[in-house]
Design a protein around this motif. Structure first.
Motif, PDB file in Angstrom:
ATOM      1  N   HIS A   1     -48.390  22.101 -16.293  1.00 33.93           N
ATOM      2  CA  HIS A   1     -47.044  22.275 -15.766  1.00 33.93           C
ATOM      3  C   HIS A   1     -46.146  22.916 -16.819  1.00 33.93           C
ATOM      4  O   HIS A   1     -46.462  22.934 -18.003  1.00 33.93           O
ATOM      5  CB  HIS A   1     -46.453  20.925 -15.337  1.00 33.93           C
ATOM      6  CG  HIS A   1     -45.961  20.094 -16.480  1.00 33.93           C
ATOM      7  ND1 HIS A   1     -46.808  19.306 -17.254  1.00 33.93           N
ATOM      8  CD2 HIS A   1     -44.719  19.943 -17.023  1.00 33.93           C
ATOM      9  CE1 HIS A   1     -46.105  18.706 -18.194  1.00 33.93           C
ATOM     10  NE2 HIS A   1     -44.845  19.076 -18.086  1.00 33.93           N
ATOM     11  N   ARG A   2     -45.035  23.425 -16.348  1.00 34.79           N
ATOM     12  CA  ARG A   2     -43.990  23.889 -17.251  1.00 34.79           C
ATOM     13  C   ARG A   2     -42.649  23.584 -16.609  1.00 34.79           C
ATOM     14  O   ARG A   2     -42.535  23.481 -15.369  1.00 34.79           O
ATOM     15  CB  ARG A   2     -44.107  25.385 -17.552  1.00 34.79           C
ATOM     16  CG  ARG A   2     -43.795  26.287 -16.360  1.00 34.79           C
ATOM     17  CD  ARG A   2     -43.689  27.737 -16.780  1.00 34.79           C
ATOM     18  NE  ARG A   2     -43.282  28.566 -15.644  1.00 34.79           N
ATOM     19  CZ  ARG A   2     -42.430  29.585 -15.738  1.00 34.79           C
ATOM     20  NH1 ARG A   2     -41.886  29.891 -16.894  1.00 34.79           N
ATOM     21  NH2 ARG A   2     -42.122  30.292 -14.665  1.00 34.79           N
ATOM     22  N   MET A   3     -41.620  23.408 -17.452  1.00 32.75           N
ATOM     23  CA  MET A   3     -40.294  23.058 -16.955  1.00 32.75           C
ATOM     24  C   MET A   3     -39.250  23.902 -17.672  1.00 32.75           C
ATOM     25  O   MET A   3     -39.386  24.201 -18.858  1.00 32.75           O
ATOM     26  CB  MET A   3     -40.018  21.573 -17.194  1.00 32.75           C
ATOM     27  CG  MET A   3     -38.676  21.103 -16.632  1.00 32.75           C
ATOM     28  SD  MET A   3     -38.132  19.570 -17.428  1.00 32.75           S
ATOM     29  CE  MET A   3     -37.715  20.157 -19.063  1.00 32.75           C
ATOM     30  N   PHE A   4     -38.203  24.285 -16.937  1.00 36.36           N
ATOM     31  CA  PHE A   4     -37.069  24.955 -17.569  1.00 36.36           C
ATOM     32  C   PHE A   4     -35.813  24.634 -16.762  1.00 36.36           C
ATOM     33  O   PHE A   4     -35.888  24.135 -15.623  1.00 36.36           O
ATOM     34  CB  PHE A   4     -37.287  26.468 -17.677  1.00 36.36           C
ATOM     35  CG  PHE A   4     -37.545  27.165 -16.365  1.00 36.36           C
ATOM     36  CD1 PHE A   4     -36.520  27.734 -15.633  1.00 36.36           C
ATOM     37  CD2 PHE A   4     -38.846  27.259 -15.869  1.00 36.36           C
ATOM     38  CE1 PHE A   4     -36.769  28.386 -14.442  1.00 36.36           C
ATOM     39  CE2 PHE A   4     -39.106  27.915 -14.676  1.00 36.36           C
ATOM     40  CZ  PHE A   4     -38.059  28.477 -13.959  1.00 36.36           C
ATOM     41  N   THR A   5     -34.668  24.867 -17.362  1.00 37.20           N
ATOM     42  CA  THR A   5     -33.393  24.543 -16.719  1.00 37.20           C
ATOM     43  C   THR A   5     -32.618  25.818 -16.411  1.00 37.20           C
ATOM     44  O   THR A   5     -32.781  26.849 -17.070  1.00 37.20           O
ATOM     45  CB  THR A   5     -32.532  23.635 -17.605  1.00 37.20           C
ATOM     46  OG1 THR A   5     -32.275  24.304 -18.855  1.00 37.20           O
ATOM     47  CG2 THR A   5     -33.242  22.314 -17.881  1.00 37.20           C
ATOM     48  N   LEU A   6     -31.766  25.731 -15.396  1.00 37.86           N
ATOM     49  CA  LEU A   6     -30.891  26.824 -14.997  1.00 37.86           C
ATOM     50  C   LEU A   6     -29.480  26.277 -14.821  1.00 37.86           C
ATOM     51  O   LEU A   6     -29.296  25.074 -14.558  1.00 37.86           O
ATOM     52  CB  LEU A   6     -31.372  27.464 -13.687  1.00 37.86           C
ATOM     53  CG  LEU A   6     -32.770  28.092 -13.708  1.00 37.86           C
ATOM     54  CD1 LEU A   6     -33.201  28.454 -12.288  1.00 37.86           C
ATOM     55  CD2 LEU A   6     -32.802  29.328 -14.593  1.00 37.86           C
ATOM     56  N   SER A   7     -28.499  27.141 -14.938  1.00 44.03           N
ATOM     57  CA  SER A   7     -27.108  26.718 -14.774  1.00 44.03           C
ATOM     58  C   SER A   7     -26.402  27.580 -13.748  1.00 44.03           C
ATOM     59  O   SER A   7     -26.883  28.637 -13.346  1.00 44.03           O
ATOM     60  CB  SER A   7     -26.362  26.790 -16.115  1.00 44.03           C
ATOM     61  OG  SER A   7     -26.383  28.107 -16.631  1.00 44.03           O
ATOM     62  N   LYS A   8     -25.240  27.085 -13.320  1.00 45.91           N
ATOM     63  CA  LYS A   8     -24.372  27.788 -12.355  1.00 45.91           C
ATOM     64  C   LYS A   8     -25.114  28.177 -11.078  1.00 45.91           C
ATOM     65  O   LYS A   8     -25.257  29.388 -10.798  1.00 45.91           O
ATOM     66  CB  LYS A   8     -23.746  29.032 -13.017  1.00 45.91           C
ATOM     67  CG  LYS A   8     -22.811  28.716 -14.161  1.00 45.91           C
ATOM     68  CD  LYS A   8     -22.193  29.980 -14.737  1.00 45.91           C
ATOM     69  CE  LYS A   8     -21.266  29.659 -15.893  1.00 45.91           C
ATOM     70  NZ  LYS A   8     -20.623  30.865 -16.467  1.00 45.91           N
ATOM     71  N   PRO A   9     -25.584  27.239 -10.266  1.00 46.26           N
ATOM     72  CA  PRO A   9     -25.433  25.789 -10.416  1.00 46.26           C
ATOM     73  C   PRO A   9     -26.525  25.183 -11.297  1.00 46.26           C
ATOM     74  O   PRO A   9     -27.537  25.830 -11.584  1.00 46.26           O
ATOM     75  CB  PRO A   9     -25.550  25.308  -8.969  1.00 46.26           C
ATOM     76  CG  PRO A   9     -26.457  26.312  -8.335  1.00 46.26           C
ATOM     77  CD  PRO A   9     -26.096  27.630  -8.961  1.00 46.26           C
TER      78      PRO A   9
END
Length: 441
Positions: A52-60
Motif C-alpha cells: 500500500h501507499r498513502m498520501f494527503t491532499l488539501s483544499k479540500p
C-alpha cells in the motif's frame, strides 16, 4: 438471434482474461473505524498481504490510500457510507490499476500515518490508518462494516445541484444565476430529507465548485445511492417559456422538442454509467443498455411522477407528466435518476419566484414530500423504512440456529411477553425452522 448468442460467446475469452487478473488479488474484508481523544483509526482488514501507499491532499483535505493487487467485497461496498467520525466525513473508493483506492474526506487537516499489522488470531493482515488532529468533537462508536452488513440502512438520496464554479449555468432575468438557485434548493432539499428518519441525503456539491458530469455520477455510485436527483433552472430562447418539469432518461427518441434542446445543453459526452460506448460493438452496447437500464428507467419514471404530483401544488408545470431525454447525468444503469427543471430564469415571473427564499423552500419541500411518499410505498427490503413498516403491521420470523426467544424479541423491537402471547407459547422453547408471528409494535 443466433448472431447475438455468437457475439456473447465471443466475449467469454475476454471476460475470462479480465477476471483472471483478480484471482490472486487480496480482498478488503472489513473496515473498522474507532475514535479516541484526538485520533481516528481506520483498520482495513485483508485476507492476504498487499502493498500500500498513502498520501494527503488539501483544499479540500483528504487522505488517499492505495492498496495494490486487491479487490473489495460487495458487503463492504454496500455499507461504505456508514463510516464516519468527528474528523472523517466519508470514505470513497474506486478500482485502480488492479487495486483499490480509498479516499478519506476530512473536515480539517490531520497528521496521517499507516502501519501494517500481521495476521493474528481471528484477524488477517491489516493496514491501520491513524488520523491525528486537534481537539476532538463528539465521540463516535466503533463501527465495523462487516458487522453491519445486514443492519437496517438508510435510503440514500444523492442531490446534485447543477453547474457551479466556473460554470454558472443559465443567466436569467434580474441577473439570477442557475448555479446559485439550484445550490440553494439542493441544500434545503437535503435538510428536509435528512430530517426524515431512515433517509440520508448526500450533496454532490455544497459550495460553489465545478464538477464534471462523470464526477456527479461517481459520487452517487460511491454513496450507494437509491436515487439521484439533479436540479436545474434553465433558460430558453423564448422568454415566454415557463414551467417546472421532471425528466427521466430516454434510450430512444426524446418526448419533446424541449427535451432535445435541454439534453443538448446539459451534456458534452455520451456516457453510460461513466463508461463510453463509442468503442463498443453496437450489439454489445444495445445489450448493456437494455439489460441494465430498463427497470431503472421505469423506477425513475415512477419516482418522477410522485415528485411531479407534489410540485404542481407550488409551481406552474411545463408538462404534467414526466418527460424523457438523454441527459448524461441520468445515465447510471443501476441508480434511478431524475432531473428537475425548477423553472426558466429567462422568464421574468419565474426568475422572480426562484430568487425568493420562501419559494425555493416551498419547492424543496414539495420535492422531499414526493420522495418520501415514493419510498414509503416502495422501501428497499433492507432499509429502516421497510423494517419500520413491518413493525407497525406485524410479520413472520423464521427461527434460525442459535436464536433464543428473548433475542428474537429484542431484535424485532417487541417485548418477550408480547411475543409469547402472539404465538400462544407456554414457555421459551423454540426450534429451528419454526415460524413466529411478530406482533405490531
Amino acid at each position: 438471434m443466433y448472431k447475438k448468442i455468437f457475439s456473447v460467446y465471443c466475449l467469454l475469452p475476454v471476460l475470462l482474461l479480465i477476471f483472471s487478473a483478480f484471482v490472486n488479488a487480496a480482498e478488503v474484508k472489513d473496515i473498522r473505524v474507532a475514535q479516541q481523544s484526538g485520533v481516528t483509526r481506520l483498520v482495513f482488514e485483508l485476507n492476504a498481504e498487499a502493498q500500500h501507499r498513502m498520501f494527503t491532499l488539501s483544499k479540500p483535505d483528504r487522505v488517499v490510500l492505495d492498496i495494490s493487487d486487491s479487490d473489495i467485497s460487495q458487503a463492504i461496498v454496500n455499507n461504505l457510507a456508514a463510516l464516519s467520525s468527528s474528523v472523517l466525513l466519508r470514505v470513497r473508493y474506486a478500482k485502480r490499476d488492479n487495486g483499490v483506492r480509498f479516499v478519506l474526506d476530512l473536515n480539517q487537516q490531520v497528521k496521517a500515518k499507516t502501519t501494517e499489522l500481521s495476521a493474528a488470531g481471528d484477524y488477517g493482515p491489516r493496514i491501520m490508518v491513524e488520523l491525528e488532529y486537534g481537539k476532538p468533537k463528539t465521540a463516535t462508536v466503533v463501527k465495523s462494516l462487516a458487522s453491519i452488513s445486514n443492519a437496517k440502512r438508510d435510503v440514500v438520496v444523492v442531490i446534485d445541484p447543477g453547474h457551479g464554479g466556473k460554470d454558472p449555468g443559465a443567466l436569467g432575468q434580474y441577473n439570477v444565476r442557475e448555479k446559485d438557485i439550484v445550490l440553494s434548493i439542493g441544500k434545503e432539499l437535503a435538510r428536509r430529507l435528512n430530517a426524515l428518519q431512515g433517509v440520508k441525503a448526500v450533496l454532490t456539491r455544497s459550495t460553489d465548485e465545478y464538477l464534471q458530469l462523470r464526477d456527479r455520477s461517481r459520487i452517487a455510485r460511491e454513496a450507494n445511492a437509491d436515487l439521484l436527483i439533479s436540479i436545474h433552472a434553465d433558460a430558453f430562447t423564448k422568454a415566454s417559456a415557463r414551467g417546472a418539469s421532471v425528466w427521466a432518461l430516454s434510450l430512444g427518441g426524446k418526448t419533446s422538442e424541449m427535451g432535445r434542446w435541454l439534453a443538448q445543453q446539459e451534456q458534452s459526452a455520451d456516457l453510460v454509467g461513466g463508461i463510453s460506448l463509442d468503442d463498443k460493438d453496437q450489439l454489445l452496447a444495445e445489450v448493456l443498455l437494455d439489460m441494465s437500464m430498463n427497470s431503472t428507467i421505469q423506477m425513475s419514471l415512477d419516482i418522477g411522477a410522485q415528485v411531479l404530483s407534489e410540485m404542481k401544488g407550488v409551481a406552474v408545470l411545463h408538462k404534467d407528466t414526466v418527460q424523457q431525454a438523454g441527459f448524461v447525468v441520468l445515465k447510471s444503469p443501476d441508480i434511478p435518476s431524475i432531473l428537475i427543471e425548477t423553472g426558466f430564469v429567462s422568464n421574468k415571473t419565474e426568475a422572480k419566484n426562484l430568487s425568493s427564499g420562501t419559494y425555493r423552500r416551498r419547492l424543496a419541500n414539495s420535492i422531499a414530500k414526493g420522495v418520501e411518499d415514493f419510498f414509503t410505498k416502495n422501501p428497499p427490503d433492507d432499509s429502516y423504512i421497510a423494517w419500520r413498516q413491518k413493525q407497525k403491521s406485524g410479520y413472520t420470523y423464521t427461527v434460525s440456529k442459535g436464536d433464543t426467544l428473548s433475542e428474537i424479541a429484542r431484535k424485532n423491537g417487541v417485548s418477550l411477553g408480547a411475543l409469547r402471547a402472539a404465538n400462544t407459547l407456554k414457555n421459551d422453547v423454540i426450534w429451528v425452522g419454526q415460524k413466529l408471528s411478530i406482533p405490531a409494535s
